[in-house]
Every structure is written in C-alpha cells, then in structure tokens.
Design an enzyme around this catalytic site. Structure first.
Site, short mmCIF file in Angstrom:
data_model
loop_
_atom_site.label_atom_id
_atom_site.label_comp_id
_atom_site.label_asym_id
_atom_site.label_seq_id
_atom_site.Cartn_x
_atom_site.Cartn_y
_atom_site.Cartn_z
CE1 TYR A 72 -4.42 -1.39 0.88
CE2 TYR A 72 -2.79 -3.25 1.66
CZ TYR A 72 -4.37 -2.68 1.22
OH TYR A 72 -5.36 -3.53 1.33
CE1 TYR A 87 -2.59 -6.60 4.40
CE2 TYR A 87 -3.83 -6.37 2.43
CZ TYR A 87 -3.72 -6.44 3.65
OH TYR A 87 -4.93 -5.86 4.47
NE ARG A 95 -7.75 -9.36 5.53
CZ ARG A 95 -8.80 -8.85 4.77
NH1 ARG A 95 -8.56 -7.46 4.76
NH2 ARG A 95 -9.97 -9.30 4.91
CG HIS A 143 -8.78 -6.82 0.48
ND1 HIS A 143 -7.89 -7.77 0.79
CD2 HIS A 143 -8.85 -5.75 0.98
CE1 HIS A 143 -7.23 -7.06 1.88
NE2 HIS A 143 -7.71 -5.83 1.87
CG HIS A 182 -9.46 -1.57 1.70
ND1 HIS A 182 -9.78 -2.00 3.05
CD2 HIS A 182 -8.28 -1.95 1.39
CE1 HIS A 182 -8.73 -2.90 3.26
NE2 HIS A 182 -7.81 -2.72 2.40
#
Length: 271
Positions: A133, A167, A188, A191, A193
């Site tokens: 990120y 990640y 995870r 995805h 957000h």
C-alpha cells in the site's frame, strides 16, 4: 463523569474472564504472561493492528447479523483520509506502467428499497499487484491506488485500476508472535476497500474479494463475507485498445441510510 455503559461492559467482561480462567485453568503465571505480552503490543504500536485483524470482524458480524443490505467488514490499518478526487468513470491514481493486470471495477449503489443513490461519495483504496500500500511501503508514490469519486444519477460507477495482490500482515512484532501461538499464516486474500458515504445517511465500510483466491477460506483477519465475493472476468485487450488482456468485476451494493446495528433477533439479514 459516570458512564453506565462502561460500567456494565466492564462488569460483563469480568464475568466472562472468570469463566475463561476456570474453563482453561489459567494460573497466575499465565495471567502475567498475558499482561507482559499486552505491554509489548502497546509499546510496538500494534494494538490497532491486533484489534483490526483478530477482533473487529467478529464485532461487525455480531452487530450487523440482523440487518438488510451490504455487509460491512473491517476498515483495515491502511486507510488514509483526503485522497484525490477522480472522475466517474475514472482511473484510480497510479504509477506510469503500474505493475499488474488492468481491472475495470464497476457497481451500482441503491438503498435497501432498491432506489438508486446518486452522488454517493465512495472512498476506494487497495494494495498494488505486489500486495503493498502507498504510505506504508517504500518506493510507492503518495495516494497510489487511492481515490474518491461519486456515483452518477443512476447510482452507478466504474473505476479503472489493477488487480490487487495478496499481502501479509506484519509478523515481526507481538502480533506475529500471536500468529505463531495460534499456528496461522499471516495472509489476506486480494481485495478492494470501499467506504460509502451517501448524501443523507451514515457511512458503510466494506471490501470486495475475488473468486478462486487461495486465502478466501482462511483469511487471517476473517474478513471475507460470501456476499462480497465477485468474479474476475478476462477480456481481450484489443476491445479497449490495450496491449494486454484486462479484467472486469462488478458488484451491486445496498446501503442502509442509517447504518446502525439491530440487536433484535427477529430481524433477518437478507444477504
């Protein structure tokens, strides 16, 4: 100032804690180990991370199990406020030659009665194809794969981005030690957000997952909801003038204009 809710919750926790001590035969050494580990958690600045990964999903499931509409899930530790506004349809801010497969993600936003919600603010952020990120990894520009846009008159939107990668949550601190104790991996599923803010209503925080991801069934944060899984459809790049193939994904959203828990068990979640 006296807060009766705090008093009631504390007393309830004491009752449950005593039950755990008796059930699992926790001795004073175990208790002191817990205190020391919690001290390390605080000093490492990992309390928000730990609560987000291991507790928030259970709180949300209990709070919203009796409501209609799109299910909420965890905010995650990587949310940043005040990211750039983009057009709808538009492109999520990204590097030139951003790594990964191109993804066009679209959706419709309505209330639980089926009425389109025009001009709904949507805050979107995601990991890049390598599972990193912006603001939390070196070498990634600020606001990379982060943006804010608004639904059109029909409650619709489309955003060009890239397919995110899996990640791992941080494992070099006390949260990582906890994962070793419970013998669980740190990953995870990929995805997106989304944070929705309708013109006349409360926000909804949710995430979008993709069919076939290897971590859907054992997400470390247990944030996956079946109603939030969509399909990645592959297309030939020539359809949009792209050199490489691209993907599309779509999901429809139903917002509760008062996004509050309902603890009356006679109300059933309609997802």
């Amino acid at each position: 100032m006296k807060n009766q809710k705090v008093i009631d919750v504390y007393n309830g926790l004491v009752v449950k804690f005593k039950e755990l001590i008796s059930e699992y035969e926790i001795d004073h050494n175990d208790y002191q180990d817990l205190v020391n580990w919690m001290d390390q958690l605080g000093k490492a600045g990992e309390i928000p991370l730990f609560m987000d990964v291991f507790f928030e999903t259970h709180a949300l499931q209990e709070m919203y199990k009796n409501v209609k509409g799109t299910e909420p899930t965890i905010l995650g530790p990587y949310y940043i406020e005040n990211t750039p506004d983009i057009q709808n349809p538009g492109v999520l801010p990204q590097r030139e030659n951003e790594p990964g497969d191109v993804l066009y993600f679209s959706g419709t936003v309505k209330d639980i009665d089926g009425n389109p919600l025009a001009n709904t603010k949507i805050d979107m952020w995601q990991a890049d194809a390598n599972g990193e990120y912006s603001y939390f990894a070196e070498g990634i520009p600020a606001n990379n794969l982060r943006g804010v846009f608004y639904t059109d008159a029909n409650g619709e939107f489309e955003v060009k981005t890239v397919v995110p990668g899996n990640y791992s949550v941080p494992t070099d601190g006390p949260s990582g030690q906890f994962l070793k104790w419970v013998d669980h991996h740190a990953y995870r599923p990929a995805h997106l957000h989304l944070l929705f803010q309708p013109e006349n209503g409360d926000k909804l925080v949710t995430q979008i997952y993709f069919e076939g991801d290897q971590y859907l069934e054992d997400d470390v944060a247990q944030g996956v909801r079946g109603s939030l899984i969509t399909k990645l459809d592959k297309h030939e790049g020539t359809e949009k003038g792209l050199k490489n193939d691209y993907y599309t994904a779509h999901l429809d959203f139903e917002l509760r204009l008062q996004d509050k828990p309902i603890f009356n068990k006679s109300v059933v979640n309609q997802n």
